[in-house]
Design a protein around this motif. Structure first.
Motif, mmCIF file in Angstrom:
data_model
loop_
_atom_site.group_PDB
_atom_site.id
_atom_site.type_symbol
_atom_site.label_atom_id
_atom_site.label_comp_id
_atom_site.label_asym_id
_atom_site.label_seq_id
_atom_site.Cartn_x
_atom_site.Cartn_y
_atom_site.Cartn_z
ATOM 1 N N ALA A 11 0.861 -1.180 0.000
ATOM 2 C CA ALA A 11 0.000 0.000 0.000
ATOM 3 C C ALA A 11 0.895 1.227 0.000
ATOM 4 O O ALA A 11 1.927 1.241 0.646
ATOM 5 C CB ALA A 11 -0.908 0.008 1.225
ATOM 6 N N GLY A 12 0.496 2.219 -0.722
ATOM 7 C CA GLY A 12 1.280 3.447 -0.750
ATOM 8 C C GLY A 12 1.054 4.228 -2.016
ATOM 9 O O GLY A 12 0.196 3.899 -2.833
ATOM 10 N N ALA A 13 1.855 5.252 -2.174
ATOM 11 C CA ALA A 13 1.726 6.136 -3.322
ATOM 12 C C ALA A 13 3.045 6.211 -4.063
ATOM 13 O O ALA A 13 4.111 6.088 -3.464
ATOM 14 C CB ALA A 13 1.305 7.525 -2.877
ATOM 15 N N ALA A 14 2.947 6.391 -5.334
ATOM 16 C CA ALA A 14 4.117 6.635 -6.168
ATOM 17 C C ALA A 14 3.929 7.994 -6.820
ATOM 18 O O ALA A 14 2.805 8.390 -7.145
ATOM 19 C CB ALA A 14 4.264 5.549 -7.223
ATOM 20 N N THR A 15 5.014 8.702 -6.992
ATOM 21 C CA THR A 15 4.980 10.000 -7.662
ATOM 22 C C THR A 15 5.993 9.981 -8.791
ATOM 23 O O THR A 15 7.174 9.730 -8.560
ATOM 24 C CB THR A 15 5.312 11.150 -6.689
ATOM 25 N N LEU A 16 5.501 10.209 -9.995
ATOM 26 C CA LEU A 16 6.378 10.360 -11.146
ATOM 27 C C LEU A 16 6.538 11.852 -11.382
ATOM 28 O O LEU A 16 5.567 12.555 -11.658
ATOM 29 C CB LEU A 16 5.783 9.689 -12.386
ATOM 30 N N ARG A 17 7.758 12.331 -11.227
ATOM 31 C CA ARG A 17 8.041 13.756 -11.423
ATOM 32 C C ARG A 17 8.605 13.927 -12.820
ATOM 33 O O ARG A 17 9.653 13.389 -13.154
ATOM 34 C CB ARG A 17 9.028 14.245 -10.373
ATOM 35 N N LEU A 18 7.880 14.651 -13.657
ATOM 36 C CA LEU A 18 8.323 14.941 -15.016
ATOM 37 C C LEU A 18 8.763 16.390 -15.075
ATOM 38 O O LEU A 18 7.941 17.297 -14.946
ATOM 39 C CB LEU A 18 7.186 14.712 -16.013
ATOM 40 N N ALA A 19 10.039 16.608 -15.238
ATOM 41 C CA ALA A 19 10.575 17.955 -15.390
ATOM 42 C C ALA A 19 10.714 18.208 -16.888
ATOM 43 O O ALA A 19 11.387 17.466 -17.595
ATOM 44 C CB ALA A 19 11.921 18.069 -14.697
ATOM 45 N N LEU A 20 10.029 19.236 -17.363
ATOM 46 C CA LEU A 20 9.994 19.522 -18.790
ATOM 47 C C LEU A 20 10.753 20.811 -19.084
ATOM 48 O O LEU A 20 10.537 21.831 -18.440
ATOM 49 C CB LEU A 20 8.555 19.651 -19.276
ATOM 50 N N ALA A 21 11.645 20.730 -20.047
ATOM 51 C CA ALA A 21 12.390 21.910 -20.462
ATOM 52 C C ALA A 21 11.508 22.826 -21.304
ATOM 53 O O ALA A 21 11.670 24.038 -21.287
ATOM 54 C CB ALA A 21 13.632 21.506 -21.253
ATOM 55 N N TYR A 57 10.389 26.149 -18.384
ATOM 56 C CA TYR A 57 10.518 24.980 -17.534
ATOM 57 C C TYR A 57 9.224 24.768 -16.761
ATOM 58 O O TYR A 57 8.617 25.716 -16.266
ATOM 59 C CB TYR A 57 11.680 25.165 -16.562
ATOM 60 N N SER A 58 8.794 23.520 -16.688
ATOM 61 C CA SER A 58 7.642 23.197 -15.860
ATOM 62 C C SER A 58 7.858 21.825 -15.249
ATOM 63 O O SER A 58 8.676 21.033 -15.727
ATOM 64 C CB SER A 58 6.348 23.235 -16.672
ATOM 65 N N GLN A 59 7.136 21.571 -14.191
ATOM 66 C CA GLN A 59 7.245 20.292 -13.511
ATOM 67 C C GLN A 59 5.850 19.750 -13.278
ATOM 68 O O GLN A 59 4.952 20.475 -12.851
ATOM 69 C CB GLN A 59 7.961 20.470 -12.174
ATOM 70 N N TRP A 60 5.664 18.481 -13.547
ATOM 71 C CA TRP A 60 4.382 17.826 -13.358
ATOM 72 C C TRP A 60 4.608 16.663 -12.419
ATOM 73 O O TRP A 60 5.338 15.730 -12.738
ATOM 74 C CB TRP A 60 3.847 17.368 -14.704
ATOM 75 N N ASP A 61 4.019 16.715 -11.239
ATOM 76 C CA ASP A 61 4.097 15.622 -10.276
ATOM 77 C C ASP A 61 2.833 14.798 -10.408
ATOM 78 O O ASP A 61 1.747 15.246 -10.038
ATOM 79 C CB ASP A 61 4.248 16.156 -8.852
ATOM 80 N N LEU A 62 2.980 13.607 -10.923
ATOM 81 C CA LEU A 62 1.849 12.726 -11.200
ATOM 82 C C LEU A 62 1.837 11.609 -10.164
ATOM 83 O O LEU A 62 2.728 10.766 -10.133
ATOM 84 C CB LEU A 62 1.987 12.153 -12.619
ATOM 85 N N ARG A 63 0.835 11.621 -9.291
ATOM 86 C CA ARG A 63 0.710 10.593 -8.249
ATOM 87 C C ARG A 63 -0.170 9.456 -8.739
ATOM 88 O O ARG A 63 -1.172 9.694 -9.406
ATOM 89 C CB ARG A 63 0.134 11.198 -6.969
ATOM 90 N N PHE A 64 0.229 8.234 -8.359
ATOM 91 C CA PHE A 64 -0.588 7.063 -8.694
ATOM 92 C C PHE A 64 -0.392 6.008 -7.611
ATOM 93 O O PHE A 64 0.514 6.094 -6.782
ATOM 94 C CB PHE A 64 -0.262 6.528 -10.093
ATOM 95 N N ASP A 65 -1.251 5.008 -7.611
ATOM 96 C CA ASP A 65 -1.210 3.929 -6.635
ATOM 97 C C ASP A 65 0.040 3.087 -6.853
ATOM 98 O O ASP A 65 0.253 2.538 -7.937
ATOM 99 C CB ASP A 65 -2.469 3.077 -6.779
ATOM 100 N N ALA A 66 0.864 2.958 -5.814
ATOM 101 C CA ALA A 66 2.108 2.195 -5.928
ATOM 102 C C ALA A 66 1.862 0.718 -6.200
ATOM 103 O O ALA A 66 2.761 0.016 -6.666
ATOM 104 C CB ALA A 66 2.935 2.370 -4.657
ATOM 105 N N ALA A 67 0.659 0.229 -5.947
ATOM 106 C CA ALA A 67 0.340 -1.173 -6.208
ATOM 107 C C ALA A 67 0.395 -1.499 -7.702
ATOM 108 O O ALA A 67 0.412 -2.680 -8.073
ATOM 109 C CB ALA A 67 -1.032 -1.514 -5.635
ATOM 110 N N LEU A 68 0.423 -0.483 -8.564
ATOM 111 C CA LEU A 68 0.566 -0.729 -10.004
ATOM 112 C C LEU A 68 1.958 -1.240 -10.359
ATOM 113 O O LEU A 68 2.158 -1.827 -11.416
ATOM 114 C CB LEU A 68 0.266 0.538 -10.804
ATOM 115 N N LEU A 69 2.924 -1.003 -9.471
ATOM 116 C CA LEU A 69 4.281 -1.495 -9.699
ATOM 117 C C LEU A 69 4.348 -2.960 -9.283
ATOM 118 O O LEU A 69 3.664 -3.390 -8.358
ATOM 119 C CB LEU A 69 5.285 -0.665 -8.900
#
Length: 106
Positions: A11-21, A57-69
């Motif tokens: 159980a938990g959360a995952a965050t994919l941080r996409l840093a865009l130039a 520059y922009s940053q997108w923090d995309l949270r999702f359910d860590a159980a997908l991993l």
């Protein structure tokens, strides 16, 4: 993006941080192991067309359910979707995946 994951959080959360130039009239869809976890449209900054001097520059923090991993090999798919006019693009600076497991309170 292919990567190995040593364990599988229960159980938990995952965050994919996409840093865009930069991004220009682009739509980006993200999926983890075949499951869509988010999408976003980006405005115009003309960096690709104007030799990079207008990039925002922009940053997108995309949270999702860590159980997908899952244990072993995992796939994160970044799919740029068609827009109405060309050119449309996304310039990535970096990607970072963080996983936070929930633990029971003592």
């Amino acid at each position: 993006v292919l990567f190995d994951f040593a364990g599988s959080p229960k159980a938990g959360a995952a965050t994919l941080r996409l840093a865009l130039a930069a991004a220009h009239k682009a739509a980006l869809r993200v999926s983890v192991n075949g499951t869509a976890v988010g999408s976003r449209r980006f405005d115009t900054d003309n960096a690709m067309v104007r030799a990079g001097i207008h990039g925002q520059y922009s940053q997108w923090d995309l949270r999702f359910d860590a159980a997908l991993l899952k244990p072993g090999q995992n796939t994160i798919t970044l799919e740029q979707q068609g827009g109405r006019r060309a050119p449309r693009n996304v310039m990535y600076d970096c990607l970072r995946l963080e996983v936070t497991e929930r633990t029971a309170n003592p």
